[in-house]
Design an enzyme around this catalytic site. Structure first.
Site, PDB file in Angstrom:
ATOM      1  N   ASP A 107      60.658  22.763  40.317  1.00 41.47           N
ATOM      2  CA  ASP A 107      60.419  22.889  38.877  1.00 41.47           C
ATOM      3  C   ASP A 107      59.535  21.736  38.405  1.00 41.47           C
ATOM      4  OD1 ASP A 107      62.273  20.553  37.808  1.00 41.47           O
ATOM      5  OD2 ASP A 107      63.419  21.645  39.320  1.00 41.47           O
ATOM      6  N   ASP A 156      60.488  19.638  35.960  1.00 43.32           N
ATOM      7  CA  ASP A 156      61.384  18.841  35.143  1.00 43.32           C
ATOM      8  C   ASP A 156      61.327  19.385  33.712  1.00 43.32           C
ATOM      9  OD1 ASP A 156      63.339  16.779  35.279  1.00 43.32           O
ATOM     10  OD2 ASP A 156      62.013  15.443  34.180  1.00 43.32           O
TER      11      ASP A 156
END
Length: 285
Positions: free
Chosen positions: A231, A233
């Site tokens: 991802d 973040d």
């Protein structure tokens, strides 16, 4: 598979005969989120180890890779029983060391703090920043005091290069980068994410590197990390991070991670640990 062999460790390292094998494992693999089973051994058995620091996260699995014995330990335990801040890091590191391991390769899920480190990419970091708060960071709690210097090369550069070469064959991979380790188990706030990225200049973020790397290095073992970006973040607008997202991306890339490990482990020089052990020289007061 052979059944669990319960082994109470009273000295270290153990002898091969105690394990019923011809040599001790040189390489140990610590599996992160999603990697709870070895899945790359041709022949294996489990060992339950009682350490001075309690039980490890799970039984250690010992099996063959390319004819060599290798140890595997799921960091969170099978079923993901341990959150990042409750992992028995000292027991995990000590158990691998007691089994004769000289080189530790970790596999972890991380968030990205850079646009060009995209979800699904591998990263092999070469530095880290510790932003944890309340963990057991050392084996040297006194009366013996030791100060281990791992600052220049906390991750082994030789193994890092091998990981990069093999990972690049199967997936987009980045060599180098700074890993910031946060306490967890919550994800970062937007303000924190911005600080890790813009103020500290870190490249990836996770919750399990520290104190794992500290403890492994204190025991004179080498350490390298194959990190999988799951991802961005929270610094990227409209990019929420969820546990489901992390697990899903990890599961999509697990076969590639195993393939990298199968290729790298036989290539690791059997004397690479000699330099790693030098951190213990002149470290103790």
């Amino acid at each position: 598979m052979v059944g669990v062999r319960k082994l109470t460790v009273t000295r270290a390292p153990v002898s091969p005969s105690e394990l019923g094998i011809d040599s001790l494992p040189y390489v140990g693999v610590i599996g992160g989120s999603g990697l709870y089973e070895a899945g790359f051994f041709s022949d294996y058995f489990e060992v339950q180890i009682h350490t001075p620091y309690g039980l490890p996260s799970d039984n250690v699995v010992i099996g063959r890779v390319g004819g060599e014995w290798v140890a595997f330990l799921p960091r969170h335990g099978r079923g993901h029983r341990y959150p990042p801040h409750r992992i028995p890091y000292r027991a995990n590191a000590w158990a691998l060391w007691a089994l004769g391991v000289k080189v530790v390769i970790s596999v972890s899920a991380v968030g990205s703090l850079r646009q060009d480190f995209a979800p699904g990419d591998f990263v092999i970091p070469d530095q880290f920043f510790d932003a944890t708060k309340g963990r057991e960071y050392t084996f040297f709690d006194g009366p013996r005091t030791c100060h281990i210097q791992i600052g220049l090369e906390p991750f082994n550069p030789i193994i890092n290069q091998l990981l990069y070469e093999e990972a690049s064959r199967v997936n987009r991979t980045h060599l180098g980068g700074c890993y910031v380790c946060i306490e967890g188990p919550r994800f970062s706030t937007k303000a924190e994410s911005r600080v890790w990225r813009d103020v500290y200049g870190c490249d990836i973020i996770g919750m399990t590197l520290v104190p794992e790397i500290n403890l492994v290095r204190e025991l004179g073992m080498c350490y390298s990390l194959l990190a999988l970006v799951t991802d961005y973040d929270i610094w990227v607008p409209h990019q929420p991070v969820t546990a489901e997202l992390v697990e899903r991306v990890m599961s999509e890339k697990l076969d590639l991670a195993r393939k990298v490990l199968l290729s790298v482990i036989p290539r690791i020089p059997r004397d690479v640990h000699v330099k790693c052990e030098e951190v213990l020289k002149n470290a103790c007061v």
